[in-house]
Design a protein around this motif. Sequence first.
Motif, PDB file in Angstrom:
ATOM      1  N   THR A  27       0.947  -1.155   0.010  1.00 39.78           N
ATOM      2  CA  THR A  27       0.007  -0.099  -0.075  1.00 39.78           C
ATOM      3  C   THR A  27       0.835   1.357   0.107  1.00 39.78           C
ATOM      4  O   THR A  27       1.657   1.447   0.841  1.00 39.78           O
ATOM      5  N   HIS A  28       0.520   2.162  -0.731  1.00 38.46           N
ATOM      6  CA  HIS A  28       1.261   3.403  -1.017  1.00 38.46           C
ATOM      7  C   HIS A  28       1.036   4.174   0.377  1.00 38.46           C
ATOM      8  O   HIS A  28       0.002   3.920   1.041  1.00 38.46           O
ATOM      9  N   ASP A  33      -2.012   6.088   1.206  1.00 39.58           N
ATOM     10  CA  ASP A  33      -3.108   5.354   1.108  1.00 39.58           C
ATOM     11  C   ASP A  33      -3.456   4.529   2.312  1.00 39.58           C
ATOM     12  O   ASP A  33      -4.450   3.821   2.301  1.00 39.58           O
ATOM     13  N   ALA A  34      -2.547   4.252   3.213  1.00 41.83           N
ATOM     14  CA  ALA A  34      -2.419   3.631   4.350  1.00 41.83           C
ATOM     15  C   ALA A  34      -3.584   3.938   5.371  1.00 41.83           C
ATOM     16  O   ALA A  34      -3.877   5.257   5.420  1.00 41.83           O
ATOM     17  N   ASP A  50     -10.366  10.164   2.655  1.00 40.08           N
ATOM     18  CA  ASP A  50      -9.836   9.878   1.346  1.00 40.08           C
ATOM     19  C   ASP A  50      -9.515  10.962   0.560  1.00 40.08           C
ATOM     20  O   ASP A  50      -9.870  11.165  -0.738  1.00 40.08           O
TER      21      ASP A  50
END
Length: 351
Positions: A2-3, A6-7, A69
Motif C-alpha cells: 500500500t502506498h 493510502d495507508a 480519502d
Amino acid sequence: MTHVLDALPLDFTDPKVQQLETALIQTFPTAGDLRMVLRKSGISEAYVNLLQPTAAAWQEVLDVARKQDRLRVLVAVVIREPNSAAIRPMLEALLADTLAATPSAEAPPPDEPIAWKSDPTPDGLERQIGAQSTLLDVSFLQRGIEISPSVVKLVVTLNDEMRYNGTGFRISDDLLLTNHHVLFDDQGPATTVEAWYGYERSFAGATREPQVIACDQGTIVGRKDHDWAVVKVASPLPAQARPIEIAGAPTPAVADRVYIIQHPDGRVKQIGMVHNTVVKVDDDRIGYLTDTEGGSSGSPVFDEQWRLVGLHHRWETDVVGGRRRIYNQGVRIERVVEGLAAAGVVLEGAA
C-alpha cells in the motif's frame, strides 16, 4: 504494498509521511494557511482544532484527510500553491511513487503438523494473558455512568467570530473546567460559550436532544502555562451533572490505565478506554495512549477508581528506542488545582 498516502490509518512513523508533515508545517505555518488548504481540499475545518500549535494541527489535518480519502487531493492542492516551490519536487515525487508491491511466494509447509498446545497445569482452562490483569468490577461501569452527565460539549465563539468545539466538565455549583486554548485565542477570551448537556446517543442509536445552557463569558479565567480555564454557567445545570471532585487522587504511574469521557470532533459523548495505558508521567503532565480527537480538549482524565487525575489538552511525540512515539497528554490535576487557588477561583458547592 500500500502506498504511504493510502495507508489507513496514516502511519506517522513512516519517513515519507514525516517528511510530508515537516514540509507542510514549514510552508504553511499559520491557522489561516491551514484554513485555506482545508477549504480548497474540500475538508471542513470543523474536524480540526486550529487553535492548537501548528505541528499538532497539521498532523490532525493529515489524519482527517486520510480518513476522508482526500489526502491525495490535499497534496495536489498544496502542489499548486505559489509558495510551495521549495517543496513541490518532493510532493510530486511522493504522488508519483506507486511503490509497486514485490511479488511474494507462498511459504513452504512446516515439516511437522502444528498442534494447539494446552496448558500443562491441572486447572489450566483459563488464565490471565498479560502481566497485569485488565479485569474490572462491573461497578466500574455504573460509576462511569454516574459521572458522565457532568461532562458537557462546549461550543465557543472566539474573536475571529468562528465557532469551535471543546469539552468541559462541572467542578462546582456553577463552574465548568476546560482548556485555556478552548476559551482563549491570541486576542483574549471567548465572546460566547454554550454548554451542551446530555448530547449523547442511546444504545439503539438515536441521538438525544441536548439541553443548551448559556455561559457567562465575562467570568472566564484561565492560565496558558498549564492550559486550564473556567467559565460560569448563566443558568443552573441539571442535578444529574454533579460536580467532579478535583483533588485527592494519587498520581498515576506508568502502565496504569486512564479513561477519558469526551466529545470528540464535537460529536455525541464518547469514552476512550481501549489501549489506554499511561506511558509517561512528570511533575506537570501525564502521557497516555487513550484515544481522543479534535474537540476532546478540556476532557477529564480518570483513573480506574474514577478519580480525576488530569485535564486532557493535546497530543505529543517523543523518540523511544530510536522510533517516534505519539501519545496523548493531559495536565496533572494538581497543577490545575494550584492554578485555581492562585487565581482566587472559589469552588462553591464543590464535591
